[in-house]
Scaffold this motif. Structure first.
Motif, PDB file in Angstrom:
ATOM      1  N   ASP A 136       0.824  -1.203   0.000  1.00 34.86           N
ATOM      2  CA  ASP A 136       0.000   0.000   0.000  1.00 34.86           C
ATOM      3  C   ASP A 136       0.863   1.261   0.000  1.00 34.86           C
ATOM      4  N   ARG A 137       2.041   1.168   0.602  1.00 34.97           N
ATOM      5  CA  ARG A 137       2.925   2.329   0.672  1.00 34.97           C
ATOM      6  C   ARG A 137       3.705   2.532  -0.618  1.00 34.97           C
ATOM      7  N   GLY A 138       3.866   1.464  -1.412  1.00 35.16           N
ATOM      8  CA  GLY A 138       4.643   1.595  -2.640  1.00 35.16           C
ATOM      9  C   GLY A 138       6.131   1.629  -2.379  1.00 35.16           C
ATOM     10  N   ASP A 139       6.591   1.044  -1.233  1.00 36.53           N
ATOM     11  CA  ASP A 139       8.010   1.033  -0.934  1.00 36.53           C
ATOM     12  C   ASP A 139       8.730  -0.013  -1.794  1.00 36.53           C
ATOM     13  N   ALA A 140      10.039   0.007  -1.740  1.00 35.39           N
ATOM     14  CA  ALA A 140      10.840  -0.905  -2.551  1.00 35.39           C
ATOM     15  C   ALA A 140      11.274  -2.118  -1.735  1.00 35.39           C
ATOM     16  N   PHE A 141      10.423  -2.590  -0.791  1.00 32.81           N
ATOM     17  CA  PHE A 141      10.772  -3.728   0.040  1.00 32.81           C
ATOM     18  C   PHE A 141      10.081  -5.012  -0.416  1.00 32.81           C
ATOM     19  N   GLY A 142       9.487  -4.997  -1.570  1.00 30.12           N
ATOM     20  CA  GLY A 142       8.818  -6.188  -2.051  1.00 30.12           C
ATOM     21  C   GLY A 142       7.389  -6.267  -1.536  1.00 30.12           C
ATOM     22  N   ASP A 143       6.764  -7.386  -1.850  1.00 26.18           N
ATOM     23  CA  ASP A 143       5.363  -7.583  -1.501  1.00 26.18           C
ATOM     24  C   ASP A 143       5.302  -8.284  -0.146  1.00 26.18           C
ATOM     25  N   ARG A 144       5.357  -7.526   0.936  1.00 24.67           N
ATOM     26  CA  ARG A 144       5.355  -8.087   2.281  1.00 24.67           C
ATOM     27  C   ARG A 144       4.776  -7.065   3.255  1.00 24.67           C
ATOM     28  N   ASP A 145       4.387  -7.568   4.422  1.00 24.98           N
ATOM     29  CA  ASP A 145       3.903  -6.713   5.501  1.00 24.98           C
ATOM     30  C   ASP A 145       4.884  -6.823   6.664  1.00 24.98           C
ATOM     31  N   GLU A 146       5.107  -5.703   7.377  1.00 24.54           N
ATOM     32  CA  GLU A 146       6.153  -5.680   8.390  1.00 24.54           C
ATOM     33  C   GLU A 146       5.635  -5.096   9.699  1.00 24.54           C
ATOM     34  N   LEU A 147       6.030  -5.738  10.775  1.00 26.34           N
ATOM     35  CA  LEU A 147       5.853  -5.181  12.118  1.00 26.34           C
ATOM     36  C   LEU A 147       7.209  -4.723  12.612  1.00 26.34           C
ATOM     37  N   TRP A 148       7.309  -3.438  12.884  1.00 28.16           N
ATOM     38  CA  TRP A 148       8.527  -2.911  13.516  1.00 28.16           C
ATOM     39  C   TRP A 148       8.101  -2.341  14.860  1.00 28.16           C
ATOM     40  N   PHE A 149       8.698  -2.865  15.936  1.00 30.74           N
ATOM     41  CA  PHE A 149       8.211  -2.470  17.266  1.00 30.74           C
ATOM     42  C   PHE A 149       9.381  -2.311  18.223  1.00 30.74           C
ATOM     43  N   ASN A 150       9.307  -1.213  18.965  1.00 29.54           N
ATOM     44  CA  ASN A 150      10.309  -0.935  20.007  1.00 29.54           C
ATOM     45  C   ASN A 150       9.871  -1.708  21.258  1.00 29.54           C
ATOM     46  N   ALA A 151      10.227  -3.002  21.294  1.00 29.77           N
ATOM     47  CA  ALA A 151       9.714  -3.884  22.346  1.00 29.77           C
ATOM     48  C   ALA A 151      10.185  -3.471  23.732  1.00 29.77           C
ATOM     49  N   VAL A 152      11.460  -3.174  23.868  1.00 31.97           N
ATOM     50  CA  VAL A 152      12.006  -2.689  25.143  1.00 31.97           C
ATOM     51  C   VAL A 152      12.560  -1.297  24.883  1.00 31.97           C
ATOM     52  N   GLY A 153      11.895  -0.291  25.416  1.00 37.72           N
ATOM     53  CA  GLY A 153      12.286   1.087  25.123  1.00 37.72           C
ATOM     54  C   GLY A 153      13.619   1.464  25.736  1.00 37.72           C
ATOM     55  N   THR A 154      14.145   2.579  25.251  1.00 36.58           N
ATOM     56  CA  THR A 154      15.454   3.063  25.730  1.00 36.58           C
ATOM     57  C   THR A 154      15.298   4.102  26.847  1.00 36.58           C
ATOM     58  N   TYR A 155      14.130   4.094  27.514  1.00 31.84           N
ATOM     59  CA  TYR A 155      13.900   5.086  28.567  1.00 31.84           C
ATOM     60  C   TYR A 155      14.340   4.593  29.955  1.00 31.84           C
ATOM     61  N   TRP A 156      14.605   3.322  30.093  1.00 34.49           N
ATOM     62  CA  TRP A 156      14.866   2.770  31.423  1.00 34.49           C
ATOM     63  C   TRP A 156      16.217   3.232  31.959  1.00 34.49           C
ATOM     64  N   ASP A 157      16.215   3.688  33.220  1.00 30.50           N
ATOM     65  CA  ASP A 157      17.459   4.144  33.876  1.00 30.50           C
ATOM     66  C   ASP A 157      18.168   3.005  34.600  1.00 30.50           C
ATOM     67  N   PHE A 158      17.696   1.791  34.425  1.00 27.61           N
ATOM     68  CA  PHE A 158      18.260   0.650  35.136  1.00 27.61           C
ATOM     69  C   PHE A 158      18.750  -0.381  34.125  1.00 27.61           C
ATOM     70  N   PRO A 159      19.785  -1.143  34.475  1.00 24.16           N
ATOM     71  CA  PRO A 159      20.215  -2.228  33.586  1.00 24.16           C
ATOM     72  C   PRO A 159      19.160  -3.330  33.571  1.00 24.16           C
ATOM     73  N   ILE A 160      19.121  -4.030  32.445  1.00 24.81           N
ATOM     74  CA  ILE A 160      18.175  -5.131  32.267  1.00 24.81           C
ATOM     75  C   ILE A 160      19.010  -6.403  32.076  1.00 24.81           C
ATOM     76  N   GLU A 161      18.870  -7.299  33.042  1.00 25.20           N
ATOM     77  CA  GLU A 161      19.703  -8.499  33.005  1.00 25.20           C
ATOM     78  C   GLU A 161      19.323  -9.418  31.848  1.00 25.20           C
ATOM     79  N   ARG A 162      18.028  -9.552  31.575  1.00 24.27           N
ATOM     80  CA  ARG A 162      17.598 -10.433  30.499  1.00 24.27           C
ATOM     81  C   ARG A 162      16.301  -9.885  29.919  1.00 24.27           C
ATOM     82  N   ALA A 163      16.185  -9.937  28.595  1.00 29.36           N
ATOM     83  CA  ALA A 163      14.977  -9.458  27.934  1.00 29.36           C
ATOM     84  C   ALA A 163      14.583 -10.440  26.843  1.00 29.36           C
ATOM     85  N   ARG A 164      13.255 -10.543  26.650  1.00 30.13           N
ATOM     86  CA  ARG A 164      12.743 -11.441  25.623  1.00 30.13           C
ATOM     87  C   ARG A 164      11.502 -10.800  24.993  1.00 30.13           C
ATOM     88  N   ALA A 165      11.379 -10.942  23.690  1.00 28.68           N
ATOM     89  CA  ALA A 165      10.214 -10.435  22.976  1.00 28.68           C
ATOM     90  C   ALA A 165       9.675 -11.543  22.078  1.00 28.68           C
TER      91      ALA A 165
END
Length: 567
Positions: A136-165
Motif C-alpha cells: 500500500d505504501r509503494g516502498d521498494a521492500f517487495g510484496d510483504r507486511d512488516e511489524l517494527w516495534f520498540n519492544a524494550v524502550g530506551t527510557y529505562w534508567d536501570f540495567p536489564i539483566e535479560r529481555a525477551r520479545a
C-alpha cells in the motif's frame, strides 16, 4: 593469627561488595508478548520483574513510550489503549502524562512506598495499526507486511539483566524475515538472538542491556496474513499523500482566477500610443508645461535619487528665481526673484525656502531642510500619482493575503509537504504573486497620454538632428514640425528636463555639435562657485552642479535614508 585476621578482612570486603551488588536496583527480566491481529492492531503484554531498594524505585515505575512517529514527513500519533496494569498480581493505579514525544504511564500510588525487594509488573495495552503494508505504501521492500516495534524502550534508567520479545501471528502465517537490534539511538548492536517457530518469532538478549538501552524487533510476513486497509484508512492515506497537492492546486487556480479578474478590471494598460519626437515638454490641462520634477516622477514612476529636486532647482536658476553658489564644502541657495505661479515651483520654494531668503547647506544636519525635501516629494507624489498611475495595492495585498492563508492551511494540515511537486507548487504560488504584482499597476488614460508625450520629448533630447529627421512622420497628426534651431537659451531651457530624464549627455552633445564656440564658453549666470570652476564644457558643469546639489540634500538628512520613492 595475622594470617587469620587478613582472611577475615578479605571476606568482609567481599561480602560488602556482594551486598552492594545485590542491592542495586535493576530489572532482572523483561518479557514482552505481542499478539498481531488480522486488522493490523497489536495487543502487548509486558511483564517486568525488578528489584527495588527504595532509591529510584520508591512508589512505582514509569513506562515511557513514543507519542508519535513521522510518516511521509507528517507527524502521526500512536493510538494506545491501556487495558490492564498489575503489580504482584494486584491492580495498580496509573496516571497518563503526555510531554514532548513521550507518553508516560506513572504506575503506583503517590502516598505509598514499595517494600524493598523483588516485584513483578504486568502492563497490557493495544496499539492501533502497527503493520506497515509495503504494497500500500509503494516502498521498494517487495510484496510483504512488516511489524517494527520498540519492544524494550530506551527510557529505562536501570540495567536489564535479560529481555525477551515474542511475536505471535495467527495460524498459518508465513514469516519471511525477522531481525533484532539492541542498544540506543547512537549505538546499535545485535546482542540478541532471534528464532522463528512457524507463526511465532522469539528474540532474546545474549547479554545484559545497560541503562538506556533497548530492543527493537522487525518481523515481515507474506501478504494475506494481515487484512488490507479499510476504505476509511485508505482515504486517510490518500489525503495524507496527496492533500497538499490538491489544496495547492485548487487554491492556486482560485488565486489565479482572483488575479485575472482583478487585472481585467483595473490592471489592463490603455492602448499604447505611438511615440514621435516632440520639441516641447508636455502641457498640463491648464496649458502650462509640466515641470522637470513632474516629468521625472511620471517617467520613472517615482523618484530616483535627488534628480527631481536638482532639475527643478536648476530650472528656477535658469529662470532667474534662484541664485546658486556651489563651493566645495557648502552650497548656498538664494531666492532673488518672486516665486513664480507654477505649482511645482511654489511647493518647492515653500518647502525649502518658506520665507524666501537664503538656505546654506554646509554638510551638516539640517532637519528643516530635510523635512522640506520630504514634503516636496510627498506633494509631487500626491499630485502626479493616482491620477496618472494606479498601483492597485488593495488587489495585490488581497492576493498576498489569500496566498498566505492557503500556505498556512497546507502547512498546518496533516498532509505530506516534502515532495518535489509540493515544493514546486509553493514556488508557482510565489511566482503567481510576483507576476501579478508587476501586472496589476497600470497607467490611467491620462497617464498613458502624458507618458507617450514625455517619451517623445525624451526622444528629441537624446537624438541627433539627422536621425530625428529620418524618424519623423509628417503625415501624422502627432508630427510636431521641425525641431527648433539650437541656441544657448534653448539648451539652458531644456537642460533641467534632460537631467530629469537622465539624457543630459546627448542633449549637451547636440549643443556642442551645433554651437561649438558657445558650448566651450558656456557659463550659466545663475550658478557659480569653486565646485564649478574648472569644469570643461556644459556636461562637466551640469554634472558638477547636480552632484553638488544632491550631496548637499543628502548631508542635511538627520539619518541616512533612501531617497527612492515609487508610486
Amino acid at each position: 593469627m595475622r594470617v587469620f585476621a587478613g582472611l577475615l578482612l578479605t571476606l568482609f570486603w567481599a561480602l560488602l561488595w556482594a551486598a552492594a551488588a545485590l542491592a542495586q536496583e535493576r530489572i532482572t527480566f523483561y518479557d514482552v508478548d505481542i499478539a498481531v491481529e488480522p486488522s493490523g492492531d497489536i495487543e502487548v503484554v509486558e511483564t517486568i520483574e525488578l528489584v527495588s531498594e527504595g532509591v529510584e524505585i520508591r512508589r512505582g515505575i514509569f513506562r515511557e513510550l513514543p507519542a508519535a512517529y513521522t510518516f511521509m514527513g507528517v507527524r502521526r500519533p500512536y493510538e494506545y489503549e491501556l487495558l490492564e496494569v498489575l503489580r504482584d498480581g494486584q491492580a495498580e493505579p496509573v496516571a497518563t502524562i503526555r510531554q514532548g514525544n513521550a507518553v508516560t504511564w506513572r504506575i503506583g500510588r503517590a502516598d505509598r512506598l514499595l517494600d524493598p525487594g523483588p516485584h513483578r509488573y504486568t502492563i497490557r495495552y493495544r496499539v492501533a495499526d502497527q503493520i506497515r503494508r509495503h504494497r500500500d505504501r509503494g516502498d521498494a521492500f517487495g510484496d510483504r507486511d512488516e511489524l517494527w516495534f520498540n519492544a524494550v524502550g530506551t527510557y529505562w534508567d536501570f540495567p536489564i539483566e535479560r529481555a525477551r520479545a515474542t511475536v505471535r501471528f495467527q495460524d498459518g502465517a508465513e514469516v519471511v524475515d525477522a531481525t533484532v537490534v539492541t542498544g540506543n539511538r547512537r549505538d546499535e548492536r545485535r546482542d540478541a538472538s532471534v528464532t522463528v517457530r512457524g507463526d511465532t518469532v522469539v528474540a532474546e538478549t545474549t547479554r545484559p542491556l545497560p541503562a538506556r538501552n533497548g530492543l527493537n524487533l522487525s518481523v515481515s510476513v507474506a501478504p494475506g496474513t494481515i487484512a488490507a486497509l479499510s476504505a476509511e484508512r485508505r482515504a486517510r492515506l490518500f489525503w495524507l499523500r496527496h492533500g497538499a497537492v490538491i489544496l495547492l492546486g485548487l487554491g492556486g487556480l482560485a488565486l489565479l482566477l482572483f488575479y485575472w479578474r482583478a487585472w481585467s478590471r483595473v490592471g489592463r494598460d490603455p492602448a499604447r500610443l505611438p511615440v514621435f519626437a516632440r520639441y516641447e515638454p508636455p502641457l498640463a490641462k491648464d496649458g502650462a508645461p509640466y515641470s522637470p520634477a513632474a516629468v521625472h516622477y511620471l517617467h520613472h514612476k517615482g523618484f530616483r535619487e535627488m534628480d527631481a529636486l536638482s532639475s527643478l532647482l536648476m530650472q528656477l536658476g535658469a529662470q532667474g528665481v534662484l541664485d546658486i553658489e556651489a563651493d566645495k564644502k557648502r552650497t548656498t541657495l538664494r531666492q532673488v526673484a518672486p516665486t513664480p505661479d507654477a505649482h511645482d515651483a511654489r511647493i518647492l520654494l515653500g518647502s525649502i525656502l518658506p520665507n524666501g531668503g537664503t538656505r546654506v547647506l554646509d554638510g551638516g544636519t539640517d532637519t528643516g531642510f530635510h523635512l522640506g525635501v520630504m514634503n516636496f516629494h510627498r506633494l509631487i507624489a500626491e499630485r502626479y500619482g493616482p491620477k496618472y498611475y494606479r498601483r492597485n495595492l488593495l488587489w495585490a495585498v488581497g492576493g498576498v493575503l489569500l496566498s498566505a492563508a492557503l500556505a498556512g492551511i497546507v502547512l498546518l494540515s496533516p498532509v505530506a509537504k516534502n515532495s518535489p511537486l509540493v515544493l514546486g507548487l509553493f514556488g508557482a504560488l510565489a511566482l503567481l504573486n510576483i507576476v501579478f504584482a508587476i501586472l496589476l499597476p497600470a497607467p490611467t488614460k491620462r497617464g498613458a497620454q502624458v507618458s507617450s508625450e514625455i517619451e517623445g520629448f525624451k526622444l528629441y533630447l537624446e537624438t541627433a538632428e539627422e536621425d530625428r529627421l529620418n524618424m519623423a512622420d509628417p503625415v501624422s497628426d502627432h508630427y510636431q514640425g521641425r525641431s527648433p534651431a539650437m541656441t544657448v537659451a534653448l539648451y539652458e531651457r531644456f537642460l533641467p528636463y534632460a537631467m530629469a530624464l537622465g539624457v543630459e549627455k546627448p542633449w549637451t552633445k547636440q549643443f556642442e555639435d551645433s554651437l561649438p564656440r558657445e558650448a566651450a564658453e558656456y557659463r550659466p549666470s545663475y550658478a557659480r562657485g569653486s565646485a564649478l570652476s574648472g569644469r570643461r564644457g556644459p556636461v562637466g558643469f551640469s554634472r558638477a552642479l547636480g552632484k553638488t546639489l544632491t550631496a548637499g540634500v543628502a548631508a542635511a538628512a538627520p539619518v541616512s535614508q533612501s531617497s527612492g520613492s515609487g508610486f
